[in-house]
Write a protein that holds these residues in place. Structure first.
Motif, PDB file in Angstrom:
ATOM      1  N   VAL A 199       0.219   3.919  -2.729  1.00  0.00           N
ATOM      2  CA  VAL A 199      -0.211   5.321  -2.663  1.00  0.00           C
ATOM      3  C   VAL A 199       0.906   6.294  -3.020  1.00  0.00           C
ATOM      4  O   VAL A 199       0.592   7.603  -3.530  1.00  0.00           O
ATOM      5  CB  VAL A 199      -0.362   5.520  -1.019  1.00  0.00           C
ATOM      6  CG1 VAL A 199      -0.487   7.054  -0.552  1.00  0.00           C
ATOM      7  CG2 VAL A 199      -1.587   4.646  -0.548  1.00  0.00           C
ATOM      8  N   PHE A 212      -6.214  -2.651  -6.404  1.00  0.00           N
ATOM      9  CA  PHE A 212      -5.877  -1.388  -5.320  1.00  0.00           C
ATOM     10  C   PHE A 212      -5.175  -0.389  -5.953  1.00  0.00           C
ATOM     11  O   PHE A 212      -5.709   0.687  -5.806  1.00  0.00           O
ATOM     12  CB  PHE A 212      -4.870  -2.304  -4.180  1.00  0.00           C
ATOM     13  CG  PHE A 212      -4.828  -1.248  -3.254  1.00  0.00           C
ATOM     14  CD1 PHE A 212      -5.475  -0.906  -2.326  1.00  0.00           C
ATOM     15  CD2 PHE A 212      -3.347  -0.672  -3.139  1.00  0.00           C
ATOM     16  CE1 PHE A 212      -5.170  -0.118  -1.334  1.00  0.00           C
ATOM     17  CE2 PHE A 212      -3.008   0.220  -2.192  1.00  0.00           C
ATOM     18  CZ  PHE A 212      -3.946   0.508  -1.139  1.00  0.00           C
ATOM     19  N   TRP A 237       0.667  -1.124   0.098  1.00  0.00           N
ATOM     20  CA  TRP A 237       0.089  -0.160  -0.065  1.00  0.00           C
ATOM     21  C   TRP A 237       0.754   1.353  -0.037  1.00  0.00           C
ATOM     22  O   TRP A 237       0.358   2.423  -0.495  1.00  0.00           O
ATOM     23  CB  TRP A 237      -0.889  -0.030   1.252  1.00  0.00           C
ATOM     24  CG  TRP A 237      -0.234   0.194   2.577  1.00  0.00           C
ATOM     25  CD1 TRP A 237       0.339  -0.982   3.459  1.00  0.00           C
ATOM     26  CD2 TRP A 237       0.028   1.492   3.308  1.00  0.00           C
ATOM     27  NE1 TRP A 237       0.825  -0.362   4.454  1.00  0.00           N
ATOM     28  CE2 TRP A 237       0.580   0.919   4.348  1.00  0.00           C
ATOM     29  CE3 TRP A 237      -0.174   2.710   2.787  1.00  0.00           C
ATOM     30  CZ2 TRP A 237       1.288   2.139   5.223  1.00  0.00           C
ATOM     31  CZ3 TRP A 237       0.183   3.699   3.790  1.00  0.00           C
ATOM     32  CH2 TRP A 237       0.824   3.338   4.975  1.00  0.00           C
ATOM     33  N   VAL A 270       0.724   6.926  -6.817  1.00  0.00           N
ATOM     34  CA  VAL A 270      -0.613   7.870  -7.129  1.00  0.00           C
ATOM     35  C   VAL A 270      -0.482   9.143  -6.992  1.00  0.00           C
ATOM     36  O   VAL A 270      -0.783   9.968  -7.555  1.00  0.00           O
ATOM     37  CB  VAL A 270      -1.705   7.118  -6.517  1.00  0.00           C
ATOM     38  CG1 VAL A 270      -2.698   8.104  -6.586  1.00  0.00           C
ATOM     39  CG2 VAL A 270      -2.119   5.866  -6.888  1.00  0.00           C
ATOM     40  N   LEU A 329      -8.889  10.500  -5.745  1.00  0.00           N
ATOM     41  CA  LEU A 329      -7.843  11.428  -5.883  1.00  0.00           C
ATOM     42  C   LEU A 329      -8.100  12.611  -7.041  1.00  0.00           C
ATOM     43  O   LEU A 329      -7.653  13.811  -6.855  1.00  0.00           O
ATOM     44  CB  LEU A 329      -6.505  11.004  -5.814  1.00  0.00           C
ATOM     45  CG  LEU A 329      -5.407  11.981  -5.738  1.00  0.00           C
ATOM     46  CD1 LEU A 329      -5.769  12.966  -4.533  1.00  0.00           C
ATOM     47  CD2 LEU A 329      -4.025  11.489  -5.708  1.00  0.00           C
ATOM     48  N   LEU A 372      -7.595   3.543  -6.100  1.00  0.00           N
ATOM     49  CA  LEU A 372      -6.836   4.732  -5.317  1.00  0.00           C
ATOM     50  C   LEU A 372      -6.867   6.036  -6.143  1.00  0.00           C
ATOM     51  O   LEU A 372      -6.830   7.126  -5.374  1.00  0.00           O
ATOM     52  CB  LEU A 372      -5.527   4.680  -4.998  1.00  0.00           C
ATOM     53  CG  LEU A 372      -5.114   3.416  -3.856  1.00  0.00           C
ATOM     54  CD1 LEU A 372      -3.556   3.417  -3.674  1.00  0.00           C
ATOM     55  CD2 LEU A 372      -5.678   4.050  -2.373  1.00  0.00           C
ATOM     56  N   GLN A 373      -6.723   5.834  -7.425  1.00  0.00           N
ATOM     57  CA  GLN A 373      -6.653   6.996  -8.290  1.00  0.00           C
ATOM     58  C   GLN A 373      -7.635   8.058  -8.587  1.00  0.00           C
ATOM     59  O   GLN A 373      -7.698   9.232  -8.537  1.00  0.00           O
ATOM     60  CB  GLN A 373      -6.042   6.710  -9.764  1.00  0.00           C
ATOM     61  CG  GLN A 373      -4.710   5.580  -9.541  1.00  0.00           C
ATOM     62  CD  GLN A 373      -3.969   5.610 -10.922  1.00  0.00           C
ATOM     63  OE1 GLN A 373      -3.832   6.510 -11.734  1.00  0.00           O
ATOM     64  NE2 GLN A 373      -3.438   4.598 -11.032  1.00  0.00           N
TER      65      GLN A 373
END
Length: 643
Positions: free
Chosen positions: A542, A616, A538, A545, A624, A620-621
């Motif tokens: 993160v 995953f 992760w 990203v 954001l 996440l993207q």
């Protein structure tokens, strides 16, 4: 130049995001409701790639690109290479410094390198060409610029073999460590055939919770039989463990005869109905050269990705490629087992394929079904074929009753490559140029060159190439559109260019490309699920990203400023070009990454770590982007463009 307030700039940058996420949300809900299953998603995706997007590309480029824009095309190509190179560099640094599973070393590089540079920026631009910021003409030219970016993406991911980054993560089994089918079968209580009536389908659907309790776990139950007594009274009886353990998987090459038929068997394997031999006989794999592969890859291992369809597949019959999907199972049994009639008091409704509208009542599909649909390889790394097609020569006129020329085109490897997005592999590169003369095949770069040229034949690539040729030749462009820079030629009776009807066609069809693309994006996101992540991964996801969507936009603004200071462009005449370049640095990773990963994942795999990492990383993207893209656009409009 129109001056706007900060509030207007912020609203102009947020409004397109609202529209984009509403469309994505529609796709998300359609996937969850079962209206858009993975099969439909792939079909629509292929339609977009082969028809809708090429039409959009041709229309926007011919109508909005002039011969004087050759410099702009070159700048876009250079900017695309910088975007891809910067993303690749950041991904490599993250892989070097932070925990990333070795099984995703290539995938993280592809995820950092390639961005979603088609539907998202086009949808964004088409929401800002209402006159407040950009005119409709500027918006159309911006779409044409985005399509040039898209062409560079296609060249890098397909023609130049960028997909090999993803494929390099996969190591396939050999004969020693291949997954085998469990030989243990579960016994079922005997049920009289008279209890099976026309409500069979209803009862199956009503028992969904029980059917799917063991979803995504290894299954021991393999077959259940429908037996017939000599006096004609049909009973359903289980197959004993002993008799089942000695039976090899049947293929279409195994035919039924009077000497060995005792019971027609409906297995839980996908699309398989076969005839079991009598106790005195035994079917061996030696009669079929494909049996070794069939036993492990065709029937699979009944692992996590198989259990969802087990209840549906028990109602499907094996059919030859020439038979329609709704081919009646009783007819198939009568043809294959000539003298062994199926029980007449058995409801045929229980054996017909499940309708798509009925499948909506089943649990929502997820990432395992996406793998099953897109996977192109078995556990050995061989090209995966449907079990119903084993042993059938696709070019054999005796096997498939259809036009021979059309069938040759449909089954060609080139057609497979050109009509879908995630069907290429290393083998396609190695086999390219096999039909060339021997002296040409001696050159080491021949396969690469032939593969490059093959991918130029993709509908979207061909549309862009033809459109640029038309746009850069004024007298040819005048046949399609009339602009200030095109020469005057004889017009059609309606005072329009002679080929304007073709522009009408491409405009009308191409308009559906972006909405469909965003709906498919939402459907894909709706099937992703975060599994058991690699320890510490992760942090890497993160970090990458943030680098892609918070740091790379800064490089984009600096690059645009550098272009202006170098005198290549200016803010008055090229502001749309600069705007497109700037937002292209802030786009999330390509959605195609999930399809490529699924295409290289064997359906037998029990721990798809690559799919878990991709899921995953993608999930996440998009949250954001709600903040990063409007922030970049607001800053660019007020500070860089001085609006």
């Amino acid at each position: 130049m129109v001056h706007i307030t900060l509030g207007q700039a912020i609203w102009a940058s947020v409004k397109p995001i609202i529209k984009i996420y509403l469309i994505i949300g529609v796709g998300f809900l359609m996937a969850k409701m079962g209206i858009l299953p993975v099969e439909a998603t792939r079909i629509i995706s292929d339609i977009v790639l082969t028809v809708l997007l090429p039409c959009l590309s041709f229309n926007k480029i011919v109508a909005n690109i002039e011969d004087e824009d050759i410099k702009s095309v070159g700048i876009i190509c250079l900017s695309a290479l910088l975007i891809f190179g910067t993303g690749l560099f950041f991904a490599y640094v993250v892989r070097l410094l932070l925990p990333v599973p070795k099984q995703w070393y290539g995938g993280i590089l592809a995820g950092g390198m390639f961005s979603n540079i088609s539907d998202l920026p086009i949808a964004y631009l088409q929401s800002m060409d209402q006159g407040l910021i950009f005119s409709e003409e500027e918006g159309n030219k911006g779409v044409a610029n985005v399509i040039i970016f898209l062409t560079m993406f296609l060249i890098c991911i397909f023609n130049l073999g960028g997909f090999r980054l993803i494929e390099s993560d996969f190591k396939y089994n050999d004969d020693e460590n291949a997954a085998r089918i469990s030989e243990t079968t579960a016994t079922q209580p005997a049920v009289s055939a008279n209890t099976i009536n026309t409500d069979t389908n209803k009862s199956l659907l009503s028992n969904e919770p029980q059917l799917f309790n063991d979803k995504y776990t290894a299954r021991d139950t393999l077959t259940e039989t429908i037996g017939t007594k000599a006096n004609g009274n049909a009973d359903i009886s289980p197959i004993s463990r002993q008799s089942t353990s000695n039976i090899a998987p049947l293929s279409p090459l195994h035919t039924c005869s009077n000497s060995n038929i005792t019971k027609p068997v409906h297995t839980k394997a996908r699309d398989t109905i076969a005839c079991l031999p009598s106790e005195g006989s035994q079917v061996t794999s030696g009669s079929n050269p494909l049996d070794r592969q069939s036993s492990a890859s065709t029937i699979h291992s009944y692992n996590t990705s198989e259990s969802y369809n087990s209840s549906i597949d028990t109602m499907r019959a094996r059919r030859t490629p020439s038979q329609p999907r709704a081919y009646n199972t009783a007819t198939a049994l009568e043809e294959n087992c000539l003298d062994e009639k199926y029980p007449k008091n058995m409801s045929m409704a229980a054996l017909e394929p499940v309708r798509s509208i009925d499948m909506r009542a089943l649990p929502s599909q997820n990432i395992h079904h996406l793998i099953r649909e897109y996977s192109n390889v078995d556990q050995y790394g061989h090209l995966r074929r449907n079990s119903s097609l084993y042993g059938i020569d696709m070019n054999d006129a005796h096997s498939i009753r259809s036009n021979s020329t059309l069938q040759t085109i449909k089954t060609a490897n080139l057609t497979r490559i050109l009509t879908s997005d995630a069907t290429v592999s290393k083998k396609d590169i190695e086999t390219s140029g096999e039909s060339l003369p021997e002296w040409m095949k001696k050159f080491p770069l021949t396969p690469l060159l032939v593969f490059f040229l093959k991918n130029c034949l993709r509908p979207c690539s061909m549309a862009v190439i033809i459109a640029l040729i038309v746009a850069f030749i004024p007298w040819v462009k005048a046949l399609f559109v009339t602009t200030a820079n095109t020469p005057h030629i004889r017009q059609a009776p309606d005072n329009a260019p002679p080929l304007s009807f073709f522009m009408d066609f491409t405009s009308y069809v191409g308009a559906a490309s972006v909405p469909f693309g965003l709906i498919l994006l939402g459907a894909t996101l709706g099937r992703l699920k975060i599994g058991n992540l690699y320890p510490g991964f992760w942090k890497a996801a993160v970090t990458l990203v943030i680098l892609r969507q918070c740091v790379m936009p800064i490089f984009g603004v600096l690059w645009c400023d550098r272009l202006v200071k170098a005198g290549w462009v200016n803010w008055q005449d090229d502001r749309m070009l600069l705007f497109v370049i700037a937002i292209s640095w802030n786009l999330p990773t390509m959605t195609t990454l999930i399809y490529f990963t699924a295409s290289f994942t064997p359906p037998e795999i029990t721990d798809p770590i690559q799919m878990e990492c991709v899921s995953f990383f993608l999930m996440l993207q998009y949250p954001l982007m709600v903040v990063s893209l409007p922030f970049l656009v607001s800053y660019f409009l007020k500070v860089q463009m001085n609006l």
